[in-house]
Design an enzyme around this catalytic site. Structure first.
Site, PDB file in Angstrom:
ATOM      1  N   GLU A  10      -5.211  -4.842  10.397  1.00 60.23           N
ATOM      2  CA  GLU A  10      -4.167  -3.846  10.643  1.00 60.23           C
ATOM      3  C   GLU A  10      -4.445  -3.133  11.961  1.00 60.23           C
ATOM      4  O   GLU A  10      -5.280  -2.210  12.004  1.00 60.23           O
ATOM      5  CB  GLU A  10      -4.152  -2.805   9.519  1.00 60.23           C
ATOM      6  CG  GLU A  10      -3.892  -3.375   8.151  1.00 60.23           C
ATOM      7  CD  GLU A  10      -3.284  -2.330   7.214  1.00 60.23           C
ATOM      8  OE1 GLU A  10      -2.207  -2.599   6.686  1.00 60.23           O
ATOM      9  OE2 GLU A  10      -3.870  -1.248   7.041  1.00 60.23           O
ATOM     10  N   LYS A  58       0.216   4.251  -0.290  1.00 61.50           N
ATOM     11  CA  LYS A  58      -0.402   5.465   0.281  1.00 61.50           C
ATOM     12  C   LYS A  58      -0.149   6.644  -0.666  1.00 61.50           C
ATOM     13  O   LYS A  58      -0.117   6.431  -1.872  1.00 61.50           O
ATOM     14  CB  LYS A  58       0.110   5.691   1.710  1.00 61.50           C
ATOM     15  CG  LYS A  58      -0.008   4.407   2.554  1.00 61.50           C
ATOM     16  CD  LYS A  58       0.165   4.596   4.015  1.00 61.50           C
ATOM     17  CE  LYS A  58      -0.005   3.250   4.719  1.00 61.50           C
ATOM     18  NZ  LYS A  58       0.053   3.334   6.165  1.00 61.50           N
ATOM     19  N   HIS A  65      -9.318   1.427   4.733  1.00 61.67           N
ATOM     20  CA  HIS A  65      -8.055   1.549   5.459  1.00 61.67           C
ATOM     21  C   HIS A  65      -8.260   2.467   6.663  1.00 61.67           C
ATOM     22  O   HIS A  65      -9.039   3.415   6.601  1.00 61.67           O
ATOM     23  CB  HIS A  65      -6.979   2.115   4.526  1.00 61.67           C
ATOM     24  CG  HIS A  65      -5.614   2.045   5.143  1.00 61.67           C
ATOM     25  ND1 HIS A  65      -5.169   3.000   6.017  1.00 61.67           N
ATOM     26  CD2 HIS A  65      -4.627   1.123   5.028  1.00 61.67           C
ATOM     27  CE1 HIS A  65      -3.945   2.665   6.415  1.00 61.67           C
ATOM     28  NE2 HIS A  65      -3.597   1.525   5.834  1.00 61.67           N
ATOM     29  N   SER A  92       3.596  -2.013  10.111  1.00 61.50           N
ATOM     30  CA  SER A  92       5.052  -2.073  10.320  1.00 61.50           C
ATOM     31  C   SER A  92       5.649  -3.445   9.965  1.00 61.50           C
ATOM     32  O   SER A  92       6.615  -3.877  10.577  1.00 61.50           O
ATOM     33  CB  SER A  92       5.424  -1.675  11.748  1.00 61.50           C
ATOM     34  OG  SER A  92       5.040  -0.328  11.999  1.00 61.50           O
ATOM     35  N   GLU A 150      -6.621   4.833   7.766  1.00 65.15           N
ATOM     36  CA  GLU A 150      -6.405   6.260   7.477  1.00 65.15           C
ATOM     37  C   GLU A 150      -7.639   6.865   6.818  1.00 65.15           C
ATOM     38  O   GLU A 150      -7.958   8.031   7.040  1.00 65.15           O
ATOM     39  CB  GLU A 150      -5.150   6.428   6.603  1.00 65.15           C
ATOM     40  CG  GLU A 150      -3.880   6.203   7.423  1.00 65.15           C
ATOM     41  CD  GLU A 150      -2.725   5.596   6.645  1.00 65.15           C
ATOM     42  OE1 GLU A 150      -2.730   5.652   5.405  1.00 65.15           O
ATOM     43  OE2 GLU A 150      -1.804   5.052   7.292  1.00 65.15           O
ATOM     44  N   ASN A 203       0.880  -1.168   0.000  1.00 63.86           N
ATOM     45  CA  ASN A 203       0.000   0.000   0.000  1.00 63.86           C
ATOM     46  C   ASN A 203       0.919   1.221   0.000  1.00 63.86           C
ATOM     47  O   ASN A 203       1.483   1.566   1.030  1.00 63.86           O
ATOM     48  CB  ASN A 203      -0.898  -0.011   1.245  1.00 63.86           C
ATOM     49  CG  ASN A 203      -1.722   1.258   1.361  1.00 63.86           C
ATOM     50  OD1 ASN A 203      -1.755   2.079   0.432  1.00 63.86           O
ATOM     51  ND2 ASN A 203      -2.373   1.442   2.494  1.00 63.86           N
ATOM     52  N   GLY A 260       2.690   2.458  10.654  1.00 59.38           N
ATOM     53  CA  GLY A 260       3.626   3.570  10.497  1.00 59.38           C
ATOM     54  C   GLY A 260       4.336   3.958  11.774  1.00 59.38           C
ATOM     55  O   GLY A 260       5.000   4.988  11.833  1.00 59.38           O
TER      56      GLY A 260
HETATM   57  P1  13P Z   1       3.202   0.515   7.519  1.00 56.87           P
HETATM   58  O1  13P Z   1       3.686  -0.785   6.938  1.00 56.87           O
HETATM   59  O2  13P Z   1       3.950   1.707   6.991  1.00 56.87           O
HETATM   60  O3  13P Z   1       3.116   0.459   9.017  1.00 56.87           O
HETATM   61  O4  13P Z   1       1.714   0.700   6.991  1.00 56.87           O
HETATM   62  C1  13P Z   1       0.842  -0.361   7.113  1.00 56.87           C
HETATM   63  C2  13P Z   1      -0.380  -0.036   6.358  1.00 56.87           C
HETATM   64  O5  13P Z   1      -1.133   0.844   6.736  1.00 56.87           O
HETATM   65  C3  13P Z   1      -0.651  -0.788   5.128  1.00 56.87           C
HETATM   66  O6  13P Z   1      -1.921  -0.538   4.664  1.00 56.87           O
END
Ligand code: 13P
Length: 256
Positions: A170, A15, A98, A216, A100, A13, A176
């Site tokens: 997740e 982002k 997601h 992560s 976010e 992903n 992150g």
């Molecule tokens: P990270 O791997 O940067 O923690 O992000 C995970 C994520 O949100 C994947 O959708």
């Protein structure tokens, strides 16, 4: 059904990262990633890079996903993109719900459910994201949250539809932050979600659903997380932006 008979999906992903030129470079670096028939590799890129990505993966086993999809087919929805528009481009997957999107853009279990339906109808493979906040884990309500998000996210779907959906677990506190869930925590939560699906649709359906872990996941911890019985792949943010790191995770999944 055993883990070995489920499809493993390693999805990056990206982002809001990578221009078209950068996307072409990164996908080019993935071309020699190991592959086998049991593992699908997907890059979920920004809308602006989708066409570039679809062209760049030609001749490789890598597939392309979007990071969101609207629930209506067309209309007055400024800034949104429909499932048919994605399919027309050659996109095969869509990340939906997601954390976010839930946190910053008002996504709810109901909109996640609607977007998932639209994706399925158009023939996209939805990657439906769920996961608890830190305060929810600390309050001991992780299972309650995962159960609610799973039930409402899948509301109204038939067993055949559920078989085509990927769930991404997740934990929001691990995204992150560099704070990964331990392999045991990840395995336990994914197993719990499988149990929720089993209660809704029966064991046979639940045993066939791909459930990813995300948060992560990186080149160092990927193998251990992927070795968990109920973890069928990863949804990878930061580490998917670095070709070598993403390839290391793919290698762990492919087992070479
Ligand atoms: P990270 O791997 O940067 O923690 O992000 C995970 C994520 O949100 C994947 O959708």
């Amino acid at each position: 059904m055993k883990k070995s008979s489920r499809k493993v999906v390693i999805a990056g992903n990206w982002k809001m990262n990578k221009t078209r030129a950068e996307a072409a470079t990164l996908i080019g670096q993935l071309a020699n990633a190991p592959q086998n028939a049991d593992v699908d590799v997907v890059v979920c890129v920004p809308f602006t890079a989708l066409e570039t990505a679809v062209n760049a993966v030609k001749g490789t086993a890598v597939k392309v996903g979007a990071q969101n999809v609207h629930f209506e087919k067309s209309g007055a929805f400024t800034g949104e993109v429909s499932a048919d528009m994605l399919v027309e481009l050659g996109v095969e997957y869509a990340v939906i719900g997601h954390s976010e999107r839930r946190q910053y853009f008002g996504e709810t279990d109901a909109t996640v459910n609607n977007r998932t339906r639209a994706a399925l109808v158009a023939g996209l493979i939805p990657i439906l994201c769920i996961g608890e906040l830190l305060e929810e884990r600390e309050a001991g309500i992780t299972e309650e949250v995962l159960s609610r998000q799973t039930k409402l996210g899948l509301a109204g779907f038939t067993a055949d539809e559920v078989k085509r959906i990927i769930i991404a677990y997740e934990p929001v506190w691990a995204i992150g932050t560099g704070k990964t869930a331990t392999a045991e925590q990840a395995g336990e939560a994914c197993g719990f979600v499988r149990g929720v699906i089993a209660k809704l649709y029966g064991e046979a359906v639940a045993d066939g659903v791909t459930i990813q872990y995300g948060g992560s996941m990186n080149a160092k911890n990927g193998a251990e997380l992927l070795a968990q019985e109920d973890v069928d792949g990863g949804l990878i943010g930061g580490a998917s932006l670095v070709a070598e790191d993403f390839k290391t995770i793919i290698k762990a999944a492919v087992g070479v």
